[in-house]
Design a protein around this motif. Structure first.
Motif, short mmCIF file in Angstrom:
data_model
loop_
_atom_site.label_atom_id
_atom_site.label_comp_id
_atom_site.label_asym_id
_atom_site.label_seq_id
_atom_site.Cartn_x
_atom_site.Cartn_y
_atom_site.Cartn_z
N ALA A 63 90.67 -99.64 23.12
CA ALA A 63 90.29 -100.97 23.60
C ALA A 63 89.29 -100.83 24.74
CB ALA A 63 91.53 -101.72 24.05
N PRO A 64 88.28 -101.64 24.80
CA PRO A 64 87.87 -102.63 23.81
C PRO A 64 86.95 -102.03 22.75
CG PRO A 64 86.48 -102.83 25.74
CD PRO A 64 87.47 -101.72 26.02
N THR A 65 87.22 -102.34 21.51
CA THR A 65 86.36 -101.97 20.38
C THR A 65 86.11 -103.24 19.59
OG1 THR A 65 87.25 -99.73 20.23
CG2 THR A 65 86.16 -100.60 18.28
N CYS A 66 84.85 -103.49 19.26
CA CYS A 66 84.49 -104.72 18.54
C CYS A 66 84.11 -104.40 17.10
CB CYS A 66 83.34 -105.41 19.26
SG CYS A 66 83.82 -105.93 20.92
N LEU A 67 84.41 -105.37 16.23
CA LEU A 67 84.13 -105.24 14.80
C LEU A 67 83.39 -106.48 14.35
CD1 LEU A 67 87.74 -104.10 13.88
CD2 LEU A 67 85.77 -102.62 14.23
N LEU A 91 89.47 -105.23 19.40
CA LEU A 91 90.71 -104.58 19.80
C LEU A 91 90.78 -104.75 21.31
CD1 LEU A 91 93.19 -102.73 19.30
CD2 LEU A 91 91.65 -100.80 19.65
N VAL A 92 91.75 -105.54 21.78
CA VAL A 92 91.80 -105.87 23.20
C VAL A 92 92.86 -105.08 23.97
CG1 VAL A 92 90.81 -108.16 22.96
CG2 VAL A 92 93.27 -107.87 22.75
N VAL A 163 92.09 -109.53 18.57
CA VAL A 163 91.80 -110.96 18.47
C VAL A 163 90.71 -111.07 17.42
CG1 VAL A 163 92.53 -111.68 20.76
CG2 VAL A 163 90.22 -110.85 20.45
N THR A 164 90.81 -112.08 16.58
CA THR A 164 89.85 -112.24 15.50
C THR A 164 89.57 -113.73 15.29
OG1 THR A 164 89.33 -111.60 13.22
CG2 THR A 164 91.60 -112.24 13.65
#
Length: 175
Positions: A63-67, A91-92, A163-164
């Protein structure tokens, strides 16, 4: 009154002038053709592409990883994107399962029922959500993921809290 020699020379001058113009035009066209064929032309300066992060497994994420895509189902591999750009999933937090379930044996994987029963609560209590407004939370869906048996054997011991949303956002979720 013009003489006969003067009258003859005028059409000859016009003819030679036309021949000169045609030769000049042909020379310019030939020069352009030869210049584009044999003289290297500099390519326009194109900035190098920004490197795309490689696909990675859930156990490798931090975290943090963004998709880019909304998290509707858990893929085998993830392709992270830059969190500064638009993204739909992040991914928080990662919450240690042993702490959330108060496990005494941190090496034996709990059954799915206790893992699933505590997953959402563990994610909602994570520091990543401490200062996030209710309005911001209403814009996303919280997804809690726990390791499979195979991932547990490979050493993954955390809940992954994502979170999405269908609508992309820019920047870190909890900013």
């Amino acid at each position: 009154m013009p003489t006969a020699s003067t009258e003859r020379s005028r059409p000859q001058r016009v003819r030679w002038l036309l021949i000169g113009v045609i030769i000049f035009v042909l020379a310019v066209v030939a020069g352009r053709f030869l210049a584009t064929r044999f003289i290297p032309v500099a390519e326009p300066s194109i900035p190098p592409p920004t490197p795309t992060p490689t696909a990675t497994t859930l156990a490798d994420l931090t975290a943090p990883t963004c998709l880019d895509a909304p998290l509707t189902e858990l893929p085998d591999e993830f392709a992270p994107v830059d969190c500064a750009g638009l993204h739909r999933t992040e991914l928080v937090a990662q919450v240690p399962i042993a702490e959330a379930l108060e496990l005494e044996d941190k090496y034996e994987r709990p059954r799915d029922k206790p893992l699933s029963a505590h997953a959402m609560l563990a994610c909602q209590q994570a520091d990543a959500f401490a200062e996030v407004s209710d309005e911001r939370l209403a814009q996303v869906e919280i997804v809690a993921v726990w390791p499979t048996k195979k991932q547990w054997q490979k050493g993954m011991r955390d809940y992954a809290c994502f979170v999405t949303a269908d609508t992309p956002w820019q920047g870190a979720f909890n900013e």
